[in-house]
Design a protein around this motif. Structure first.
Motif, mmCIF file in Angstrom:
data_model
loop_
_atom_site.group_PDB
_atom_site.id
_atom_site.type_symbol
_atom_site.label_atom_id
_atom_site.label_comp_id
_atom_site.label_asym_id
_atom_site.label_seq_id
_atom_site.Cartn_x
_atom_site.Cartn_y
_atom_site.Cartn_z
ATOM 1 N N ALA A 18 0.827 -1.203 0.000
ATOM 2 C CA ALA A 18 0.000 0.000 0.000
ATOM 3 C C ALA A 18 0.866 1.260 0.000
ATOM 4 N N TYR A 21 2.077 1.799 -3.522
ATOM 5 C CA TYR A 21 1.026 2.305 -4.400
ATOM 6 C C TYR A 21 0.676 3.762 -4.074
ATOM 7 N N ALA A 45 -4.063 0.759 -3.613
ATOM 8 C CA ALA A 45 -3.452 0.802 -2.275
ATOM 9 C C ALA A 45 -4.471 0.415 -1.210
#
Length: 135
Positions: A18, A21, A45
């Protein structure tokens, strides 16, 4: 069971994915022309944080712009992200405990390849996307 798997995923894989991203999304939003890719990165994410109990479905309203954007994404980022998810999934599947986590990593390959024109929905409501048929 979903909650337990999501917590294990969050600790060992999800948080790091995450963060990656989100960083990509921020960079895409700084470069104004790539804002749609930034929004897609933020969506992925969110999915990377908590993947169990959710699935990816095609958005019935997606059009030609999504297809063109997906081709650009595929060339510049999608292939590399998909390879990363596949390598991570294989590494996680080495242990018996990691097999569900590896499967979750493999489940992220389609959205990392073609994120535009896709929706992330609860697994229970996967057939409800797009609402009732139009007449």
């Amino acid at each position: 069971m979903r909650t337990l798997l999501n917590l294990i995923w969050l600790i060992f894989c999800g948080l790091w994915m995450a963060i990656g991203y989100v960083i990509a999304g921020v960079i895409c939003c700084i470069l104004i022309i790539t804002i749609p890719f930034g929004i897609a990165s933020f969506r992925i994410a969110n999915y990377a944080l908590w993947p169990f109990g959710r699935t990816v479905v095609k958005d019935p309203r997606a059009g030609a712009a999504s297809a063109i954007g997906n081709v650009i994404w595929l060339i510049f980022a999608g292939i590399w992200l998909a390879i990363g998810h596949i390598v991570t999934g294989v590494a996680l599947c080495v242990t018996i405990i990691g097999i569900p986590l590896g499967i979750a990593s493999f489940k992220m390959v389609p959205i990392s390849l073609l994120p535009l024109g896709a929706q992330i929905v609860p697994s229970d409501g996967a057939t409800l996307v797009g609402g009732p048929p139009r007449r």
